[in-house]
Structures are given as structure tokens and as C-alpha cells.
Design an enzyme around this catalytic site. Structure first.
Site, PDB file in Angstrom:
ATOM      1  N   SER A   1     -11.353   9.680   1.616  1.00 20.59           N
ATOM      2  CA  SER A   1     -11.535   8.335   2.180  1.00 20.59           C
ATOM      3  C   SER A   1     -12.732   8.311   3.110  1.00 20.59           C
ATOM      4  O   SER A   1     -13.170   9.332   3.636  1.00 20.59           O
ATOM      5  CB  SER A   1     -10.295   7.910   2.967  1.00 20.59           C
TER       6      SER A   1
ATOM      7  N   GLU B   1       0.820  -1.221   0.000  1.00 23.59           N
ATOM      8  CA  GLU B   1       0.000   0.000   0.000  1.00 23.59           C
ATOM      9  C   GLU B   1       0.855   1.274   0.000  1.00 23.59           C
ATOM     10  O   GLU B   1       0.394   2.346   0.398  1.00 23.59           O
ATOM     11  CB  GLU B   1      -0.951  -0.010   1.202  1.00 23.59           C
TER      12      GLU B   1
ATOM     13  N   SER C   1      -6.333  -2.654   1.401  1.00 22.51           N
ATOM     14  CA  SER C   1      -6.728  -2.125   0.099  1.00 22.51           C
ATOM     15  C   SER C   1      -7.175  -3.231  -0.855  1.00 22.51           C
ATOM     16  O   SER C   1      -7.064  -3.092  -2.070  1.00 22.51           O
ATOM     17  CB  SER C   1      -5.586  -1.319  -0.545  1.00 22.51           C
TER      18      SER C   1
HETATM   19  N1  LIG Z   1     -16.229 -12.863   4.028  1.00 21.44           N
HETATM   20  C1  LIG Z   1     -16.607 -11.988   3.089  1.00 21.44           C
HETATM   21  N2  LIG Z   1     -17.852 -12.024   2.546  1.00 21.44           N
HETATM   22  C2  LIG Z   1     -18.245 -11.155   1.587  1.00 21.44           C
HETATM   23  N3  LIG Z   1     -17.451 -10.189   1.080  1.00 21.44           N
HETATM   24  C3  LIG Z   1     -16.201 -10.091   1.556  1.00 21.44           C
HETATM   25  C4  LIG Z   1     -15.727 -10.965   2.594  1.00 21.44           C
HETATM   26  N4  LIG Z   1     -14.462 -10.621   2.875  1.00 21.44           N
HETATM   27  C5  LIG Z   1     -14.156  -9.583   2.070  1.00 21.44           C
HETATM   28  N5  LIG Z   1     -15.183  -9.250   1.264  1.00 21.44           N
HETATM   29  C6  LIG Z   1     -15.165  -8.180   0.253  1.00 21.44           C
HETATM   30  O1  LIG Z   1     -13.813  -7.852  -0.025  1.00 21.44           O
HETATM   31  C7  LIG Z   1     -13.511  -6.515   0.405  1.00 21.44           C
HETATM   32  C8  LIG Z   1     -12.106  -6.438   0.963  1.00 21.44           C
HETATM   33  O2  LIG Z   1     -11.962  -7.337   2.047  1.00 21.44           O
HETATM   34  P1  LIG Z   1     -11.336  -6.886   3.426  1.00 21.44           P
HETATM   35  O3  LIG Z   1     -11.310  -8.063   4.334  1.00 21.44           O
HETATM   36  O4  LIG Z   1     -12.064  -5.694   3.921  1.00 21.44           O
HETATM   37  O5  LIG Z   1      -9.837  -6.546   3.032  1.00 21.44           O
HETATM   38  P2  LIG Z   1      -8.968  -5.209   3.114  1.00 21.44           P
HETATM   39  O6  LIG Z   1      -8.280  -5.266   4.432  1.00 21.44           O
HETATM   40  O7  LIG Z   1      -8.018  -5.338   1.978  1.00 21.44           O
HETATM   41  O8  LIG Z   1      -9.905  -4.047   3.012  1.00 21.44           O
HETATM   42  C9  LIG Z   1     -14.611  -6.179   1.396  1.00 21.44           C
HETATM   43  O9  LIG Z   1     -14.806  -4.788   1.493  1.00 21.44           O
HETATM   44  C10 LIG Z   1     -15.796  -6.916   0.787  1.00 21.44           C
HETATM   45  O10 LIG Z   1     -16.313  -6.208  -0.339  1.00 21.44           O
END
Ligand SMILES: Nc1ncnc2c1ncn2[C@@H]1O[C@H](COP(=O)(O)OP(=O)(O)O)[C@@H](O)[C@H]1O
Ligand SMILES: [Mg+2]
Length: 383
Positions: free
Chosen positions: A351, A19, A210
Site C-alpha cells: 500500500s 472493506e 477503497s
Molecule cells: N472531487 C474529485 N475530483 C476528481 N477526482 C476525484 C474527486 N473525488 C474523488 N476522485 C477520484 O476518486 C478516487 C476515490 O475518491 P476518494 O474520495 O479518495 O474516496 P476513497 O475514500 O474511497 O478513497 C480518488 O482517488 C480520485 O481518483
């Protein structure tokens, strides 16, 4: 007031994680908004391979508008923060020297950039948001913005944060973890540990952000490749069962003194465009039309209050300080499943975290000021 008597703030950005560029864009935002009548600002960019590079405290070259993704590159100089806690007493001297011994001889030795009163880490991901930098600053008796060592480390790791949240009574979705050793020992056995999960699955690097390295997997045939992809970012991988629900986020800001954490009006992310099956990197940063952010989220008041309470509880569950953004899925049957906490959430003026504060009545410049004041107010060491 002369600038000599203003608190000196060291903005640290860039860094060794994937990032890096996002962090540079954050720095551009903060450099544009920080009140230079209140703070004397010093900027140090960290290159992708970890060199601390003194740079001008001006936003121009770090924004997305400059064309390519911004990057901190070596400029022949290296900045050093004194780690001598006994000499430091809340604050540390910043010096700059040439990057090579022969150039340093030509320069005639290290030059002092003066004393720093507080560090504002604008770093996302490992080696910045994960407790490593925080540990270094603790050793130096140096005040800094944001979460301490343990909370940063737990908040960075999608495995350990689930353990902490489950122990605190949160609804955490079903998941499996594949460590590097398990994968190298026997990938087949490692994949079997996710056998109880119902597709679609989300395969993620344990310590990234991200949406980097995340794949949505719709059938078993795609699982192995998704793990390999996540492992490009982190040898430790988390596999989650997909949760059906609206994505609701809430900003948390530490209370002053002994006061409870403050929370924003919750916001909602709706991924509109058909080319993104989830909130991926492109939808977050590149394709402006792909995701719609709304704040406050359209929810009954009781649910808005509920998620604000949960966000503050999540902040306390990992012992966070300063700021965090807590992300939930709100399921069709009305459950709040916690997805993650970010101890250094996206922090450009556009953001979600600063936007939600804006909607709650705290402007971006005032938010920056409040975070620095919280850091200056809190004691260093065990607390
Ligand atoms: N278990 C899950 N079920 C449904 N969507 C998910 C799930 N995990 C992640 N996502 C989707 O992927 C995106 C990024 O995952 P996230 O865990 O928030 O990672 P980061 O830390 O990169 O933001 C989430 O905002 C969502 O849209
Ligand atoms: Mg996220």
C-alpha cells in the site's frame, strides 16, 4: 526474554464495513512482518455481521493469493474484551467462549486468552476506523494504535472532514451533502442542492473507502442513479465537483512525546489505463497495471516541502494520532486542494502509506513497531 513478558498485541481485522476483505489482506501483511521476538501477537477476526472470532495469528489464509477475496467466517467461538475500566488499568482480559449458550455449557465455561496490552485495529471503514471501536476501547481503558474517537469520526466522514479542513484554512473543493432524511423527503429538492456544481461530479458515500460506491458523473442525467448507488453504502451522500489535478498523497506519523508529526516523501498516483476514469476499486486492488505509484512525486522541492507541511497540518486539524495518509489534488495552476484524510490508510506492505515510509527510510516492520510503541507510550483517557 520469555513470551510471557512481551507486550501482548491484539490484531483486529475483517469487520462490518464493505472493506472487510481489504482489512483481511492488511492483516496478512502485518502478521507476516510484525516482530514476534518483540511482541506476543493475538489475532481476532471480526465477521461481516460483527462476531469477534479468535483465529490463528498466521498470515496464510488472509492474503489475496489464496484465490477468492479473504473473509472472516464464524467458527463457533466468540472473543470478548473486558470493558471494566476500573479493573483493567491499561489493558484488558480477552476471553473466548462458545457462540451459543448450549455449546458454552458443553465447553464448561469461558476460557481466558490472557491480558492484552494494546489493540492494533487493522479495520477500514465504519465500525472500525470511524470512532466506534475507538470509543469502546476508551471505555475499557485499553491502549490502541491510531486516531482517537473524534479524529476517527471526522476522518471517516467526507462531509465533516471538509468542514474541519475548511475551518483550518485548507482549499476544499465545492461540494454538496444529501442526508438520508433530505433524500427521503424529496429527492428532487435534494439533487437541486448540487445545482451549483460544475460537471463532472464525483458522487460518494460519506463514510466509505477503497472507492466503493463512488461514481464519476459526466452529465445531469446520471446524477440520480449515482446517488442511489452511493446510498447502497451509506445513507449519507457527498457530491463533489471534479477537481482537475495530479493526485499527490503524503503519509503522516505522530511524533514521539511532544514532537511534531513526521511526514513521508510525497507520492503520486497516476491512473494509466483507459478503462479507469479515476482511481476506482479495480485500479486500487484488482488491476495491478492500472495505477502507477511513484514516490517521491516528481515535483519541485519547494512543492514537496509544501505538501508535507499541509499533510502535517491536516493531521493536526482533526486531532489525529498514530498514523494518517493525507490526499491532495495538485492543480495545473499550482493549488493544493485537499481530497481526504485516512486515519487507517491502506496498510498492506504494497500500500501507498507503508511504501512511502519505506522510501523515506522506515521499513514496514519498523513502521509497525513504531506505531505500537506510540500507542503504548500515550496515556489513555482525555489527552
Ligand atoms: N472531487 C474529485 N475530483 C476528481 N477526482 C476525484 C474527486 N473525488 C474523488 N476522485 C477520484 O476518486 C478516487 C476515490 O475518491 P476518494 O474520495 O479518495 O474516496 P476513497 O475514500 O474511497 O478513497 C480518488 O482517488 C480520485 O481518483
Ligand atoms: Mg481516497
Amino acid at each position: 526474554m520469555t513470551s510471557a513478558s512481551l507486550p501482548r498485541v491484539l490484531l483486529l481485522f475483517g469487520g462490518r464495513s464493505s472493506e472487510h476483505s481489504v482489512s483481511c489482506v492488511t492483516a496478512a501483511g502485518v502478521l507476516s512482518a510484525i516482530d514476534t521476538a518483540t511482541y506476543d501477537v493475538v489475532a481476532v477476526g471480526i465477521t461481516k455481521d460483527g462476531t469477534w472470532t479468535p483465529v490463528a495469528a498466521t498470515p496464510e489464509q488472509w492474503s489475496f493469493e489464496s484465490g477468492a477475496l479473504p473473509e472472516v467466517t464464524a467458527n463457533g467461538l466468540t472473543a470478548h474484551l473486558s470493558l471494566d475500566a476500573a479493573a483493567n488499568e491499561r489493558g484488558a482480559e480477552l476471553t473466548v467462549s462458545a457462540s451459543t449458550p448450549s455449546a458454552e455449557r458443553d465447553r464448561g465455561g469461558a476460557e481466558s486468552l490472557g491480558r492484552i496490552d494494546v489493540v492494533f485495529p487493522l479495520l477500514h471503514g465504519p465500525f472500525g476506523e470511524d470512532g466506534t471501536l475507538q470509543g469502546m476501547l476508551e471505555l475499557a481503558d485499553m491502549p490502541y494504535v491510531g486516531a482517537g474517537v473524534a479524529a476517527s469520526a471526522i476522518g471517516m466522514d467526507k462531509h465533516h472532514m471538509k468542514v474541519a479542513f475548511a475551518a483550518a484554512g485548507f482549499d476544499v473543493g465545492p461540494y454538496a451533502v444529501i442526508t438520508d432524511k433530505q433524500w427521503r423527503r424529496d429527492p428532487q429538492v435534494a439533487l437541486a442542492s448540487a445545482g451549483h456544481l460544475v460537471y463532472p461530479l464525483f458522487v460518494k458515500p460519506a463514510r466509505a473507502g477503497s472507492s466503493m460506491g463512488i461514481t464519476r458523473v459526466d452529465e445531469p442525467a446520471g446524477l440520480r442513479a449515482a446517488v442511489e448507488e452511493a446510498r447502497q453504502h451509506d445513507p449519507k451522500v457527498v457530491i463533489e465537483q471534479g477537481i482537475e489535478g495530479r493526485e499527490i498523497e503524503c503519509g503522516v506519523l505522530e511524533g514521539r512525546g511532544a514532537a511534531a508529526p513526521r511526514t513521508t516523501l510525497p507520492g503520486e498516483i497516476a491512473v494509466a489505463d483507459g478503462s479507469h476514469t479515476f482511481y476506482d476499486f479495480e485500479a486500487k486492488y484488482v488491476d495491478g497495471a492500472a495505477a502507477q505509484l511513484s514516490c517521491p512525486a516528481s515535483l519541485p522541492d519547494a512543492e514537496l516541502d509544501r505538501v508535507r507541511e499541509l499533510a502535517a497540518a491536516a493531521f493536526d486539524a482533526i486531532g489525529a494520532e498514530g498514523l494518517s495518509r493525507v490526499d491532495f489534488f495538485y492543480t495545473p495552476d499550482g493549488r493544493w486542494v485537499i481530497n481526504e484524510i485516512n486515519t487507517l490508510p491502506g496498510f498492506t506492505p504494497h500500500s501507498m502509506y507503508p511504501q512511502m515510509w519505506e522510501k523515506t527510510g522506515l521499513s514496514y516492520p519498523d513502521l509497525i513497531d513504531e506505531l505500537i510503541q506510540l500507542a503504548l507510550e500515550r496515556r489513555t483517557g482525555l489527552r
